[in-house]
Design a protein around this motif. Structure first.
Motif, PDB file in Angstrom:
ATOM      1  N   THR A 146       0.826  -1.221   0.000  1.00 46.95           N
ATOM      2  CA  THR A 146       0.000   0.000   0.000  1.00 46.95           C
ATOM      3  C   THR A 146       0.862   1.274   0.000  1.00 46.95           C
ATOM      4  O   THR A 146       2.011   1.252   0.429  1.00 46.95           O
ATOM      5  N   TRP A 204       1.315   5.717   0.804  1.00 52.09           N
ATOM      6  CA  TRP A 204       1.252   6.519   2.033  1.00 52.09           C
ATOM      7  C   TRP A 204       0.104   7.518   2.065  1.00 52.09           C
ATOM      8  O   TRP A 204      -0.086   8.206   3.055  1.00 52.09           O
ATOM      9  N   ASN A 205      -0.672   7.629   1.013  1.00 52.15           N
ATOM     10  CA  ASN A 205      -1.648   8.726   1.016  1.00 52.15           C
ATOM     11  C   ASN A 205      -2.953   8.407   1.748  1.00 52.15           C
ATOM     12  O   ASN A 205      -3.560   9.302   2.319  1.00 52.15           O
ATOM     13  N   LYS A 240       2.275  -5.160   3.312  1.00 52.77           N
ATOM     14  CA  LYS A 240       3.320  -4.205   3.683  1.00 52.77           C
ATOM     15  C   LYS A 240       2.842  -2.774   3.433  1.00 52.77           C
ATOM     16  O   LYS A 240       2.622  -2.382   2.297  1.00 52.77           O
ATOM     17  N   GLU A 283       6.459   3.040   4.079  1.00 49.56           N
ATOM     18  CA  GLU A 283       7.378   3.237   5.200  1.00 49.56           C
ATOM     19  C   GLU A 283       7.158   4.526   5.981  1.00 49.56           C
ATOM     20  O   GLU A 283       7.507   4.612   7.143  1.00 49.56           O
ATOM     21  N   GLY A 303       9.119  -4.640   0.095  1.00 51.29           N
ATOM     22  CA  GLY A 303       8.038  -4.860  -0.869  1.00 51.29           C
ATOM     23  C   GLY A 303       8.507  -5.728  -2.028  1.00 51.29           C
ATOM     24  O   GLY A 303       7.796  -6.650  -2.466  1.00 51.29           O
ATOM     25  N   PHE A 316      -1.115  -4.298  -5.652  1.00 47.63           N
ATOM     26  CA  PHE A 316      -0.236  -3.168  -5.407  1.00 47.63           C
ATOM     27  C   PHE A 316      -0.943  -1.849  -5.673  1.00 47.63           C
ATOM     28  O   PHE A 316      -1.618  -1.695  -6.696  1.00 47.63           O
ATOM     29  N   THR A 317      -0.821  -0.888  -4.766  1.00 47.58           N
ATOM     30  CA  THR A 317      -1.234   0.484  -5.039  1.00 47.58           C
ATOM     31  C   THR A 317      -0.033   1.372  -4.799  1.00 47.58           C
ATOM     32  O   THR A 317       0.593   1.303  -3.741  1.00 47.58           O
ATOM     33  N   GLY A 318       0.293   2.183  -5.782  1.00 49.74           N
ATOM     34  CA  GLY A 318       1.448   3.068  -5.646  1.00 49.74           C
ATOM     35  C   GLY A 318       1.753   3.720  -6.969  1.00 49.74           C
ATOM     36  O   GLY A 318       0.865   3.911  -7.801  1.00 49.74           O
ATOM     37  N   SER A 319       3.014   4.032  -7.180  1.00 54.52           N
ATOM     38  CA  SER A 319       3.395   4.775  -8.381  1.00 54.52           C
ATOM     39  C   SER A 319       3.436   3.867  -9.606  1.00 54.52           C
ATOM     40  O   SER A 319       3.664   2.658  -9.498  1.00 54.52           O
ATOM     41  N   GLU A 355      -2.988  -0.573  -8.940  1.00 53.44           N
ATOM     42  CA  GLU A 355      -3.685   0.713  -8.865  1.00 53.44           C
ATOM     43  C   GLU A 355      -2.593   1.764  -8.840  1.00 53.44           C
ATOM     44  O   GLU A 355      -1.881   1.889  -7.848  1.00 53.44           O
ATOM     45  N   LEU A 356      -2.467   2.525  -9.939  1.00 50.23           N
ATOM     46  CA  LEU A 356      -1.292   3.386 -10.057  1.00 50.23           C
ATOM     47  C   LEU A 356      -1.663   4.868 -10.076  1.00 50.23           C
ATOM     48  O   LEU A 356      -2.635   5.259  -9.469  1.00 50.23           O
ATOM     49  N   GLY A 357      -0.891   5.654 -10.759  1.00 52.93           N
ATOM     50  CA  GLY A 357      -1.068   7.101 -10.701  1.00 52.93           C
ATOM     51  C   GLY A 357      -2.238   7.618 -11.515  1.00 52.93           C
ATOM     52  O   GLY A 357      -2.981   6.842 -12.129  1.00 52.93           O
ATOM     53  N   CYS A 368      -4.494   9.935  -5.830  1.00 57.56           N
ATOM     54  CA  CYS A 368      -4.221   9.433  -7.180  1.00 57.56           C
ATOM     55  C   CYS A 368      -5.302   9.873  -8.161  1.00 57.56           C
ATOM     56  O   CYS A 368      -5.031  10.090  -9.329  1.00 57.56           O
ATOM     57  N   GLU A 406       2.131  13.461 -13.028  1.00 51.10           N
ATOM     58  CA  GLU A 406       1.472  13.536 -11.734  1.00 51.10           C
ATOM     59  C   GLU A 406       2.322  14.343 -10.754  1.00 51.10           C
ATOM     60  O   GLU A 406       3.481  14.007 -10.530  1.00 51.10           O
ATOM     61  N   PHE A 427       1.114  15.237  -7.543  1.00 54.61           N
ATOM     62  CA  PHE A 427       0.769  14.658  -6.240  1.00 54.61           C
ATOM     63  C   PHE A 427       0.919  15.669  -5.112  1.00 54.61           C
ATOM     64  O   PHE A 427       1.457  15.387  -4.052  1.00 54.61           O
TER      65      PHE A 427
HETATM   66  P1  NAD Z   1       5.533   4.070  -4.383  1.00 52.51           P
HETATM   67  O1  NAD Z   1       5.270   3.320  -5.620  1.00 52.51           O
HETATM   68  O2  NAD Z   1       6.845   4.703  -4.203  1.00 52.51           O
HETATM   69  O3  NAD Z   1       5.315   3.152  -3.119  1.00 52.51           O
HETATM   70  C1  NAD Z   1       4.151   2.402  -2.909  1.00 52.51           C
HETATM   71  C2  NAD Z   1       4.481   1.212  -2.061  1.00 52.51           C
HETATM   72  O4  NAD Z   1       5.357   0.339  -2.779  1.00 52.51           O
HETATM   73  C3  NAD Z   1       5.197   1.532  -0.753  1.00 52.51           C
HETATM   74  O5  NAD Z   1       4.728   0.642   0.242  1.00 52.51           O
HETATM   75  C4  NAD Z   1       6.658   1.228  -1.087  1.00 52.51           C
HETATM   76  O6  NAD Z   1       7.428   0.880   0.024  1.00 52.51           O
HETATM   77  C5  NAD Z   1       6.508   0.043  -2.019  1.00 52.51           C
HETATM   78  N1  NAD Z   1       7.618  -0.162  -2.957  1.00 52.51           N
HETATM   79  C6  NAD Z   1       8.537   0.737  -3.393  1.00 52.51           C
HETATM   80  N2  NAD Z   1       9.381   0.153  -4.271  1.00 52.51           N
HETATM   81  C7  NAD Z   1       8.980  -1.142  -4.404  1.00 52.51           C
HETATM   82  C8  NAD Z   1       9.425  -2.240  -5.179  1.00 52.51           C
HETATM   83  N3  NAD Z   1      10.472  -2.145  -6.018  1.00 52.51           N
HETATM   84  N4  NAD Z   1       8.758  -3.411  -5.086  1.00 52.51           N
HETATM   85  C9  NAD Z   1       7.691  -3.544  -4.284  1.00 52.51           C
HETATM   86  N5  NAD Z   1       7.229  -2.530  -3.509  1.00 52.51           N
HETATM   87  C10 NAD Z   1       7.854  -1.335  -3.566  1.00 52.51           C
HETATM   88  O7  NAD Z   1       4.349   5.105  -4.303  1.00 52.51           O
HETATM   89  P2  NAD Z   1       4.094   6.169  -3.168  1.00 52.51           P
HETATM   90  O8  NAD Z   1       5.024   7.293  -3.430  1.00 52.51           O
HETATM   91  O9  NAD Z   1       4.072   5.555  -1.838  1.00 52.51           O
HETATM   92  O10 NAD Z   1       2.587   6.582  -3.488  1.00 52.51           O
HETATM   93  C11 NAD Z   1       2.256   7.573  -4.379  1.00 52.51           C
HETATM   94  C12 NAD Z   1       1.802   6.960  -5.689  1.00 52.51           C
HETATM   95  O11 NAD Z   1       0.763   6.012  -5.492  1.00 52.51           O
HETATM   96  C13 NAD Z   1       1.212   7.982  -6.618  1.00 52.51           C
HETATM   97  O12 NAD Z   1       1.761   7.798  -7.900  1.00 52.51           O
HETATM   98  C14 NAD Z   1      -0.275   7.689  -6.619  1.00 52.51           C
HETATM   99  O13 NAD Z   1      -0.963   8.048  -7.763  1.00 52.51           O
HETATM  100  C15 NAD Z   1      -0.316   6.235  -6.393  1.00 52.51           C
HETATM  101  N6  NAD Z   1      -1.584   5.851  -5.765  1.00 52.51           N
HETATM  102  C16 NAD Z   1      -2.509   5.212  -6.522  1.00 52.51           C
HETATM  103  C17 NAD Z   1      -3.732   4.840  -5.994  1.00 52.51           C
HETATM  104  C18 NAD Z   1      -4.755   4.129  -6.808  1.00 52.51           C
HETATM  105  O14 NAD Z   1      -5.677   3.567  -6.256  1.00 52.51           O
HETATM  106  N7  NAD Z   1      -4.629   4.095  -8.119  1.00 52.51           N
HETATM  107  C19 NAD Z   1      -4.003   5.107  -4.649  1.00 52.51           C
HETATM  108  C20 NAD Z   1      -3.040   5.765  -3.899  1.00 52.51           C
HETATM  109  C21 NAD Z   1      -1.820   6.129  -4.471  1.00 52.51           C
END
Ligand code: NAD
Ligand code: MN
Length: 482
Positions: free
Chosen positions: A161, A163-164, A187, A190, A223, A237-240, A261-263, A295, A392, A394
């Motif tokens: 997940t 951090w937002n 996980k 951080e 992760g 996975f939700t993140g970048s 679920e990405l940006g 996001c 993005e 953010f």
């Molecule tokens: P990030 O991708 O840097 O981190 C997300 C998670 O992935 C964290 O827990 C991080 O520790 C982990 N991570 C980092 N590198 C990894 C790797 N190589 N392998 C596995 N896990 C890893 O994103 P962020 O900066 O925490 O969050 C912001 C981003 O998340 C923005 O781009 C935003 O658009 C996106 N987001 C999307 C949604 C959605 O539902 N689409 C929701 C919330 C946030």
């Protein structure tokens, strides 16, 4: 228009007491709190004060292995064998305890992540509990969710997940996984692990069998270990988008299922027949809500040319009244940026926008001396090809573009690598249906923005990812139909 003055409000800070944050958190594996094999910990800070809140166990390879093994045993020994009705009761119990501890969770979320207490109290925590309530209801009704099919669980789900929306994203992931009979290793991000660790306490209190939910903490490296583990059946996975692509490469050729679920770079579209003042509020809510750490934020604003002048003036006036500061103050509209790193990213985009020739406007509000804060701002005279319109940011930075016709705005809205969300503001129902059919975005709001409900699916097109969370559709990624 007379601008409402900020100093009309007396401070109304929420007490820190209810957060009850421990000085140290271990890993939650197999129903117990376990020390990390390396003995290493990292700090979680309050981004509004830069003070250390707690230290958190750093999970390394041996710990990840232990957690996945516990989840496998939890699956084989207990969760697979428990009746769907019983599964539902456990999930229901989690939701009830979350409600009981709502104040503690809200204050913790605000202290750890920087979002205003109004958001964590009125949105994050209740919506997270609602997700557990909602999926508790599905646990024994999967035959109705998938008529004439059998919905088989997958096994162990690895979940990561951002951090937002820390607790809400954990709920989006854990609730449907458990309802469909899977076990979990999750996980959190951080910088914001604390509410997820409190959720582990709640899961312990709800007396779930050992290993059904495991929470491991750490940064990207932890992760990555989880995504590479061979005894995992599904990764969510939700993140970048950048990390999403790395994970997709890691999983290529394996039988693991994947949802990403990405940006996003949401287009919020204002037609000349829209209710103007409501639309101004909707735009404010769409981008400045949660410091723009969303996001699906409406970060690209398209205003019809005939009303652009008056609309932008009203927006600037409203931005001037937004209260930036102590996230624990109940009046605060915009809290702290989540980390020093994210603040730097936002500042660099503001520089890029200015260099690209766009006009910059920001609120003249004072910022607290300590902590990571950013004034709400907007860019006008933005070109579609500018980086600030394509990438993005953010953060609380809005890009404003104009358009003349329906076809033009559809073309512009779709001219983006992302496709997560959009908004349409108009008086005409027919136009809403026509435009929303032609915009490639997973969620489209009409005459509102950033509304969420557990019964409604969420997810993206293109580089915003694939798979849906929430609603009936949110069960699908966790089952194999036969
Ligand atoms: P990030 O991708 O840097 O981190 C997300 C998670 O992935 C964290 O827990 C991080 O520790 C982990 N991570 C980092 N590198 C990894 C790797 N190589 N392998 C596995 N896990 C890893 O994103 P962020 O900066 O925490 O969050 C912001 C981003 O998340 C923005 O781009 C935003 O658009 C996106 N987001 C999307 C949604 C959605 O539902 N689409 C929701 C919330 C946030
Ligand atoms: Mn923190």
């Amino acid at each position: 228009m007379a601008t409402k003055k900020k100093w009309e409000y007396s401070p109304a800070p929420e007490s820190k007491q209810p957060a009850a944050i421990a000085s140290r958190y271990e890993l939650f594996i197999n129903g117990k709190w376990q020390k990390p094999s390396s003995g290493n910990y990292f700090n979680s800070i309050n981004p509004a004060t830069e003070e250390k809140l707690s230290e958190i166990a750093l999970a390394e390879e041996a710990d990840v292995n232990k957690a996945v093994q516990a989840a496998r045993q939890g699956y084989e020994k207990y969760w697979k064998k428990i009746s769907p009705t019983e599964r539902g009761k456990y999930i229901f119990r989690i939701a009830r305890i979350m409600q009981e501890r709502a104040r503690e969770l809200a204050v913790t979320e605000t202290m750890d992540g920087g979002k205003p207490i109004r958001e964590s109290r009125d949105f994050d925590i209740p919506t997270a509990a609602n997700h557990f309530f909602y999926y508790a209801g599905w646990a024994d009704k999967l035959d109705f969710a998938f008529p004439n099919k059998k919905a088989n669980s997958l096994g162990v789900a690895g979940q990561i997940t951002p951090w937002n929306f820390p607790l809400l994203m954990a709920a989006w992931k854990i609730a449907p996984a458990l309802a469909t009979g899977n076990t979990v290793v999750l996980k959190p991000a951080e910088t914001t692990s604390l509410t997820t660790l409190k959720l582990a306490e709640i899961i312990q209190e709800a007396d779930l069998p050992p290993g059904v939910v495991n929470i491991i903490t750490g940064a990207g490296q932890t992760g990555a270990l989880l995504t590479k583990h061979t005894d995992i059946n599904k990764i969510a996975f939700t993140g970048s988008t950048e990390v999403g692509k790395i994970i997709q490469r890691t999983l290529a050729g394996s039988s693991k299922k994947l949802t990403l679920e990405l940006g996003g770079k949401g287009a919020n579209i204002i037609f000349e027949d829209a209710p103007i003042d409501q639309a101004v509020e909707g735009v404010i809510n769409g981008i400045f809500f949660n410091q723009g750490h969303v996001c699906c934020a409406g970060s690209r604003l398209y205003v019809q040319e005939s009303i652009a002048k008056i609309f932008i003036k009203k927006l600037k006036d409203r931005i001037g009244t937004l209260l930036v500061g102590d996230p624990l103050d109940k009046n605060t509209d915009i809290g702290a940026i989540n980390s020093a790193q994210q603040l730097k990213t936002i500042q660099s985009f503001i520089k890029i926008g200015k260099a690209e020739g766009a006009s910059f406007y920001e609120s003249d509000c004072a910022l607290p001396k300590k902590g990571y804060f950013c004034r709400p701002s907007l860019f006008t005279n933005v070109a579609q090809s500018n980086r600030i319109a394509q990438e993005e940011i953010f953060g609380p930075v809005l890009c404003i573009l104009t358009f003349r016709t329906d076809d033009e705005v559809i073309e512009k809205a779709n001219n983006s690598p992302y496709g997560l969300s959009a908004g349409i503001w108009t008086d005409k129902g027919a136009r809403i249906f026509n435009i929303s059919k032609r915009i490639r975005a997973g969620v489209i709001w009409a005459n509102t923005y950033n509304l969420f409900d557990p019964t409604s699916p969420f997810g993206g097109y293109k580089e915003s990812g694939f798979g849906r969370e929430g609603g009936l559709q949110g069960l699908q990624p966790y089952v194999q139909l036969s």
